[in-house]
Enzyme design. Structure first.
Site, mmCIF file in Angstrom:
data_model
loop_
_atom_site.group_PDB
_atom_site.id
_atom_site.type_symbol
_atom_site.label_atom_id
_atom_site.label_comp_id
_atom_site.label_asym_id
_atom_site.label_seq_id
_atom_site.Cartn_x
_atom_site.Cartn_y
_atom_site.Cartn_z
ATOM 1 N N SER A 13 0.821 -1.203 0.000
ATOM 2 C CA SER A 13 0.000 0.000 0.000
ATOM 3 C C SER A 13 0.853 1.251 0.000
ATOM 4 O O SER A 13 1.967 1.256 0.508
ATOM 5 C CB SER A 13 -0.915 0.027 1.231
ATOM 6 O OG SER A 13 -0.162 -0.087 2.410
ATOM 7 N N CYS A 14 0.314 2.334 -0.587
ATOM 8 C CA CYS A 14 0.843 3.698 -0.568
ATOM 9 C C CYS A 14 2.086 3.897 -1.432
ATOM 10 O O CYS A 14 3.057 3.148 -1.346
ATOM 11 C CB CYS A 14 1.132 4.172 0.838
ATOM 12 S SG CYS A 14 -0.334 4.432 1.855
ATOM 13 N N ASP A 15 2.032 4.939 -2.230
ATOM 14 C CA ASP A 15 3.154 5.376 -3.055
ATOM 15 C C ASP A 15 3.150 6.892 -3.070
ATOM 16 O O ASP A 15 2.105 7.517 -3.309
ATOM 17 C CB ASP A 15 3.023 4.841 -4.487
ATOM 18 C CG ASP A 15 3.036 3.328 -4.532
ATOM 19 O OD1 ASP A 15 4.124 2.747 -4.595
ATOM 20 O OD2 ASP A 15 1.938 2.727 -4.488
#
Length: 421
Positions: A13-15
């Site tokens: 998750s998350c970038d």
């Protein structure tokens, strides 16, 4: 990390991305973007927080309270609705930031004696406090470090899974520079500066190597005592705290991090072969393409697991020009919802959340129904995004005729007029 297994890495998750002082026809500007990937059933909202003049008293964070600052910045924050902290956001001084879950060899420091997470400041709390108190990216880093050292980080990071906790990495940026700040355990840290003309991304992994600008005072002695660093070679933060001194796990980046870095490199290559610098709109559209990249996993959806629950793009121009921010504000944000333009010059919304909780519910219902977006609705949604992007074509902030909240309301109406069947 889960209390039941301290070795379990954080979810996919998350970038977060930054390109500092990207050249444009309107002058250089810093490009920032982030996808927030959280549990698909967790409401995500976009809230506007007023500035505060005068200190005194305490501010209640998600689990603990800390002394209030003498004055705070007005902020626009994209966040899970149940917590005080935020996943990403911007302040009126042109500082933006995002945080991500990471895992280090010191992660057990986040747990109490019975194996449950210690309740301190969440990484999302640290991010919000830094944006509220930092007038520059460097100040935001300094605020984050000061609070981390004084109060520590930790606590359940999900309302429905109280065992889930993690360490954090952050990316802060302004028009002039950017910083990656990574943490380990409760209070340890390292930061790296991204200089003008440079670009950087983070994707749930320890990424700072020996090019750090500073590290917490005790971390090198801790790593030496544990055999994670020999004490004489360059101190490689990722190799030491990310993999306990092992070469395995400390090699070059892969997966989403590598894919994101390749997209940033591609932008630079394209600009270098252009006869003249591109329009700033081009930069924002490039970032939108990156954040909508499902093939790499930068954008993904899952009806009952994790999905991209919110997204932000910001253009921070040098000098006195107006900063432009774009937020999705939806539950399955990149399958059809447009990026909606926001300016701090807008009047305050009738509701602090700009009605984004209602918008989140509408998109969530659609995701659960597995109803695809028809061509007619897609055109209308795309036109909304086009309206926001067109504001980048003029330096006149008054050109925007529709506020962020009005765009949210329009999107809700469009979804309601396209009933689920």
């Amino acid at each position: 990390m889960r209390a039941s297994s301290s070795l379990q890495p954080p979810p996919r998750s998350c970038d977060t991305f930054v390109y500092v002082q990207a050249p444009s026809a309107q002058g250089a500007g810093t490009l920032f973007g982030k996808n927030s990937d959280r549990p698909s059933e967790e409401r995500h909202e976009v809230v506007r927080v007023p500035r505060r003049d005068g200190g005194g008293g305490e501010v209640q964070c998600t689990y603990i309270s800390v002394p209030q600052a003498g004055a705070t910045q007005e902020c626009i924050l994209s966040k899970p609705s149940w917590m005080r902290g935020c996943e990403m956001g911007a302040n009126e001084s042109g500082v933006v930031g995002g945080n991500e879950a990471i895992h280090t060899v010191l992660s057990d420091e986040l747990l109490s004696a019975d194996g449950t997470p210690n309740k301190s400041l969440l990484g999302m709390d640290l991010l919000r406090l830094a944006l509220e108190r930092g007038a520059t990216a460097k100040q935001a880093v300094e605020v984050c470090i000061q609070l981390l050292e004084e109060y520590g980080q930790g606590g359940p990071c999900c309302q429905t899974d109280t065992d889930w906790t993690y360490e954090n990495s952050f990316l802060f940026a302004d028009a002039d520079e950017a910083y990656v700040l990574e943490t380990a355990g409760r209070k340890h840290w390292a930061w790296e500066r991204v200089e003008p003309g440079g670009y950087r991304n983070i994707s749930n992994g320890v990424s700072i190597r020996s090019n750090w600008g500073a590290v917490s005072k005790d971390i090198r002695s801790i790593c030496k005592e544990n055999g994670w660093w020999d004490g004489s070679s360059e101190f490689d933060w990722k190799r030491a705290v990310g993999s306990g001194g092992s070469v395995v796990g400390s090699e070059s980046c892969g997966g989403r991090e590598a894919a994101g870095l390749a997209r940033l490199k591609e932008m630079k290559v394209m600009v270098n072969i252009m006869p003249s610098p591109p329009h700033r709109r081009w930069w924002v559209e490039q970032m939108a393409n990156v954040l909508r990249d499902e093939g790499s996993g930068i954008c993904f959806r899952d009806e009952y697991g994790f999905c991209s629950t919110g997204s932000q793009i910001s253009w921070l121009p040098a000098g006195s020009q107006v900063a432009h921010h774009f937020f999705s504000g939806a539950s399955d944000p990149l399958c059809g919802t447009p990026y909606k333009h926001f300016l701090f010059s807008e009047p305050r919304p009738a509701e602090d959340d700009h009605k984004t909780n209602t918008l989140w519910d509408a998109w969530r219902r659609r995701a659960l129904s597995r109803r695809t977006i028809g061509a007619s609705l897609q055109v209308k949604l795309s036109n909304m995004e086009e309206e926001g992007l067109s504001c980048l074509e003029s330096d006149d902030a008054k050109r925007q005729t529709t506020t962020f909240e009005e765009m949210v309301e329009e999107e809700i109406v469009l979804l309601d007029c396209d009933p689920l069947r």
